[in-house]
Design an enzyme around this catalytic site. Structure first.
Site, PDB file in Angstrom:
ATOM      1  N   ASP A   1     -17.955  50.031  -9.392  1.00 21.80           N
ATOM      2  CA  ASP A   1     -16.883  49.035  -9.522  1.00 21.80           C
ATOM      3  C   ASP A   1     -15.585  49.751  -9.895  1.00 21.80           C
ATOM      4  OD1 ASP A   1     -15.196  46.947 -10.188  1.00 21.80           O
ATOM      5  OD2 ASP A   1     -16.665  45.887 -11.409  1.00 21.80           O
TER       6      ASP A   1
ATOM      7  N   CYS B   1     -16.420  38.493 -12.285  1.00 23.73           N
ATOM      8  CA  CYS B   1     -15.112  38.997 -12.720  1.00 23.73           C
ATOM      9  C   CYS B   1     -14.528  38.094 -13.811  1.00 23.73           C
ATOM     10  CB  CYS B   1     -14.185  39.132 -11.520  1.00 23.73           C
ATOM     11  SG  CYS B   1     -12.655  40.031 -11.890  1.00 23.73           S
TER      12      CYS B   1
ATOM     13  N   HIS C   1     -17.466  46.109  -6.792  1.00 25.08           N
ATOM     14  CA  HIS C   1     -17.140  44.932  -7.602  1.00 25.08           C
ATOM     15  C   HIS C   1     -17.601  43.634  -6.951  1.00 25.08           C
ATOM     16  CE1 HIS C   1     -14.919  42.693 -10.629  1.00 25.08           C
ATOM     17  NE2 HIS C   1     -14.325  41.987  -9.673  1.00 25.08           N
TER      18      HIS C   1
END
Length: 451
Positions: free
Chosen positions: A359, A266, A393
């Site tokens: 995601d 991320c 994610h």
């Protein structure tokens, strides 16, 4: 979730099969001792466990149940229903679950299908050194939703799931500006060095770095905001801080070679990408569901400033369950987005891009595509892409349960991370092995023969 009735045609067929079996096996005793076994009982969290039940009645229907309490006392649980074979055995490595939290042959399904009793809770290990997660495994006669009366298990056992191998050393790091924790593998040898970083929620997570050290890497779990004296909301991301961390790691006497690796996810992957571009010390970079541009905080390296890409918070979505999806906030801006792409073609090292195609936090599949197009235009082939349909994610080490949504500090709504349970579990298992292969390939020097 579908359960079969004890008065169903299936049950009648089983009774016929049982009668035939007992007639053809007159020496069989239905009073055999029921046993539940799991091998190994104590292991690292990324190791598979082989679970069997024996001593059952032929074709008996049973329920396996797993429970785990996290460090905050939240209970996680899972269950799956199986039918014993003709000799009264169930082997989860080969037999198919017929219902419960999953269907099909999934030897580790009881682990990755764990779900919290307190919704929107992520299973996180904070104290990796002193205690394992303890998983209670129990075997019951077939459980039914229609029967709420308490049941006693036919057999039970406790498994230990560790995040650190015996002999791994943990060292708190407060070196200059650097804040983090260093994990050293056991043994006298030198090992490849890796910096491990998570997203922008702040603090310090150690569980992936401790596992990497358990697999033979000197691993620095590096904090960069919201930890000790580091600001919670930094005004800029100063790459010289990360350069200090890279040099600190390379100087360590147990680190092998002339370069280090980075494992990041991320917002951490945004930093990992920037490090790969500017720091010659970084020769292998793993980027899990990250962007190819800067988020909302400028990235600075000496006299070079990378401004954040504009976004529109009005384009965020709220699911029917009230979860935030930031997937589309960068898609509606009327600026030339290529102006904000990081100059990935300048990187001299190698990339492993890991993408969860489901995601819901960022459009990681599209961003990885843009990065690869950029590299190809510049005739670079220093990349590998692993793209997983159905993965969300938060791609973590193997057998961790899917967290499709949870709260983050400072936000009044929970975030939706996405992912479907079975494909997400498969992505975690496969990508973890590929991460280790990638790091070893590019961080361990090749010794050529002098003959």
């Amino acid at each position: 979730m579908k359960f079969w009735s004890l008065k169903s045609p299936r049950q009648a067929i089983e009774q016929v099969l049982l009668k035939i079996f007992l007639k053809t096996h007159p020496g069989y005793s239905s009073a055999k001792m029921i046993q539940l076994t799991a091998t190994p009982l104590s292991a690292l969290i990324d190791e598979p466990v082989y679970i069997r039940a024996t001593g059952l009645t032929p074709f008996q229907e049973v329920t396996f149940q797993a429970t785990l309490k996290d460090e905050m006392g939240v209970l996680f649980y899972s269950e799956a229903h199986y039918m014993a074979n003709e000799v009264g055995e169930v082997d989860l490595e080969h037999d198919s679950a017929l219902g419960g939290d999953y269907v099909g042959v999934h030897p580790m399904g009881l682990f990755w299908s764990l779900k919290p009793t307190k919704i929107l809770t992520r299973l996180l290990k904070r104290d990796v050194m002193n205690s394992p997660f303890q998983v209670q495994l129990k075997l019951y006669d077939l459980l039914s939703l229609k029967d709420n009366s308490p049941k006693s298990p036919k057999a039970s056992l406790t498994l230990e799931r560790w995040y650190v191998a015996p002999g791994v050393t943990r060292i708190q790091v407060r070196e200059g500006r650097i804040r983090g924790v260093l994990f050293l593998p056991p043994g006298e040898g030198r090992f490849p060095g890796v910096i491990d970083m998570f997203g922008g929620i702040g603090g310090l997570f150690e569980f992936r770095a401790s596992l990497l050290a358990s697999r033979g890497f000197v691993s620095l779990a590096l904090a960069y905001c919201g930890y000790e004296d580091l600001p919670s909301l930094p005004e800029k991301i100063d790459l010289e801080y990360f350069e200090e961390a890279a040099n600190y790691l390379l100087r360590h006497p147990k680190v092998l070679g002339q370069g280090i690796g980075v494992v990041s996810i991320c917002r951490g992957a945004q930093i990992g990408l920037s490090m790969a571009i500017h720091l010659k010390q970084v020769v292998a970079t793993v980027l899990i569901n990250g962007p190819n541009f800067v988020f909302d905080t400028p990235v600075v390296y000496r006299d070079q400033v990378y401004p954040p890409r504009p976004y529109e918070m009005g384009l965020q979505s709220i699911t029917a369950l009230g979860l935030i999806e930031l997937y589309g906030i960068f898609e509606g801006t009327r600026v030339a987005t290529s102006l904000y792409f990081l100059p990935v073609e300048k990187a001299q090292g190698h990339f492993l891009f890991i993408v969860g195609e489901d995601d819901k936090s960022i459009n990681s599949k599209e961003y990885a595509k843009k990065v690869i197009e950029q590299l190809r235009r510049n005739r670079k082939n220093n990349w590998t892409l692993l793209s997983y349909p159905g993965a969300g994610h938060l791609i973590e080490p193997p057998y961790a349960p899917l967290c499709c949504g949870c709260y983050l500090p400072g936000y009044h709504r929970p975030f939706h991370w996405g992912g479907e349970v079975i494909p997400h579990a498969a992505a975690q298992e496969h990508s973890w092995q590929e991460i280790q292969k990638f790091l070893r390939k590019h961080l361990i020097p090749v010794v050529t023969s002098q003959l």
